[in-house]
Design an enzyme around this catalytic site. Structure first.
Site, PDB file in Angstrom:
ATOM      1  N   LEU A 125       0.845  -1.188   0.000  1.00  0.00           N
ATOM      2  CA  LEU A 125       0.000   0.000   0.000  1.00  0.00           C
ATOM      3  C   LEU A 125       0.880   1.238   0.000  1.00  0.00           C
ATOM      4  O   LEU A 125       2.059   1.169   0.277  1.00  0.00           O
ATOM      5  CB  LEU A 125      -0.867   0.006   1.261  1.00  0.00           C
ATOM      6  CG  LEU A 125      -1.707  -1.240   1.497  1.00  0.00           C
ATOM      7  CD1 LEU A 125      -2.358  -1.162   2.837  1.00  0.00           C
ATOM      8  CD2 LEU A 125      -2.747  -1.347   0.432  1.00  0.00           C
ATOM      9  N   ASP A 126       0.265   2.395  -0.293  1.00  0.00           N
ATOM     10  CA  ASP A 126       1.070   3.614  -0.212  1.00  0.00           C
ATOM     11  C   ASP A 126       0.649   4.419   1.018  1.00  0.00           C
ATOM     12  O   ASP A 126      -0.197   3.989   1.792  1.00  0.00           O
ATOM     13  CB  ASP A 126       0.959   4.427  -1.505  1.00  0.00           C
ATOM     14  CG  ASP A 126      -0.428   5.015  -1.686  1.00  0.00           C
ATOM     15  OD1 ASP A 126      -0.613   5.739  -2.671  1.00  0.00           O
ATOM     16  OD2 ASP A 126      -1.326   4.739  -0.872  1.00  0.00           O
ATOM     17  N   SER A 127       1.262   5.571   1.194  1.00  0.00           N
ATOM     18  CA  SER A 127       1.093   6.284   2.469  1.00  0.00           C
ATOM     19  C   SER A 127      -0.351   6.717   2.684  1.00  0.00           C
ATOM     20  O   SER A 127      -0.838   6.742   3.818  1.00  0.00           O
ATOM     21  CB  SER A 127       2.033   7.478   2.509  1.00  0.00           C
ATOM     22  OG  SER A 127       1.924   8.208   1.314  1.00  0.00           O
ATOM     23  N   ARG A 170      -6.260  10.556  -4.824  1.00  0.00           N
ATOM     24  CA  ARG A 170      -5.290   9.851  -5.645  1.00  0.00           C
ATOM     25  C   ARG A 170      -5.354  10.291  -7.103  1.00  0.00           C
ATOM     26  O   ARG A 170      -4.367  10.172  -7.827  1.00  0.00           O
ATOM     27  CB  ARG A 170      -5.574   8.355  -5.558  1.00  0.00           C
ATOM     28  CG  ARG A 170      -4.366   7.510  -5.537  1.00  0.00           C
ATOM     29  CD  ARG A 170      -4.814   6.086  -5.400  1.00  0.00           C
ATOM     30  NE  ARG A 170      -5.360   5.828  -4.077  1.00  0.00           N
ATOM     31  CZ  ARG A 170      -4.602   5.544  -3.046  1.00  0.00           C
ATOM     32  NH1 ARG A 170      -3.311   5.486  -3.165  1.00  0.00           N
ATOM     33  NH2 ARG A 170      -5.150   5.319  -1.877  1.00  0.00           N
TER      34      ARG A 170
END
Lengths: 120, 142
Positions: free
Chosen positions: A75-77, B64
């Protein structure tokens, strides 16, 4: 039979172990204390793992109690922050930003929730 | 409308000095949005429609969308942190509008629930009809 009773009259036989452990278990529950509704470690672990598994981007098969969100689960931050928010919602906590930045993996999350006095 | 906005000082300038501070601001904004989710679900009666975790996912998907704004070379004249600040300002404005009940339920459902594909809008009237009609409804051209 008579021998047995005669011997028992002169000896003191201790209480058997199973009874004792049961009383010990019951003795740890205090009925009117307000400090005893703290969660058990296993319950915290189970609920945190449920929260992580329900995350749509996470593969449930890879989730273990010592998994790192970014390194192991990919996963990312932003996802990390989202998982921390989901944990906040689950345990009805409010984690300050500085602490939330440090929670990077499952064991840290479990430890933080377990040590927090207000988790429920 | 100045009064409700001043209640939320989180996304307000001065501009962020560098990328790390802008990043920190993005996360602060995300956390503020997630914390206002119970209020939003209460105001717009979304309890049966969508779960808070799905709304969180929708918010993160929107953030995102703009995650590509991190390359300094692509924007030579403006600094990247300024662009991020502007996007945050718009996001903050949107959040304030939603929390103030300035939007309506169909806005929220259309933008964040159906728009992100969380709940499929199955048109019950169209089921069982012909394929030709379905294609006709979607577009004029095959």
């Amino acid at each position: 039979m008579a021998l047995r009773t005669a011997v028992l009259r002169h000896l003191r036989v201790p209480v058997t172990g199973s009874n004792q452990s049961q009383i010990g278990f019951l003795g740890s529950i205090r009925a009117f204390s307000s400090h005893d509704d703290h969660l058990s470690k296993q319950e915290v672990v189970d609920r945190v793992l449920d929260v992580v598994k329900c995350f749509p981007k996470v593969d449930p098969a890879k989730v273990t109690p010592d998994v790192h969100f970014q390194k192991d689960l990919g996963l990312d931050s932003l996802d990390t922050v989202e998982i921390v928010m989901a944990i906040e919602e689950e345990f009805k906590l409010e984690i300050p930003d500085k602490e939330a930045e440090k929670v990077d993996s499952c064991p840290l999350a479990i430890e933080y929730v377990f040590n927090h006095p207000m988790s429920s | 409308m100045a009064a409700p906005f001043t209640l939320r000082k989180i996304g307000v300038p001065p501009n962020s000095a560098n990328l790390t501070e802008a990043r920190r601001r993005v996360f602060d904004f995300f956390r503020a949005a997630c914390r206002s989710l119970p209020t939003v679900m209460d105001i717009y009666n979304l309890q049966d429609v969508v779960a808070p975790s799905q709304l969180r996912f929708a918010i993160s998907a929107q953030i995102r969308n703009n995650a590509h704004v991190t390359d300094p070379k692509a924007l030579p004249l403006i600094s990247v942190s300024l662009v991020i600040d502007l996007l945050l300002f718009k996001g903050m404005e949107e959040l304030t509008d939603i929390v103030d009940h300035a939007k309506q339920r169909h806005h929220i459902i259309g933008q964040y629930v159906v728009g992100e594909g969380l709940v499929q809008n199955t048109g019950s009237k169209d089921q069982g009809k012909s394929d030709f009609l379905k294609n006709f409804y979607t577009s004029n051209y095959v």
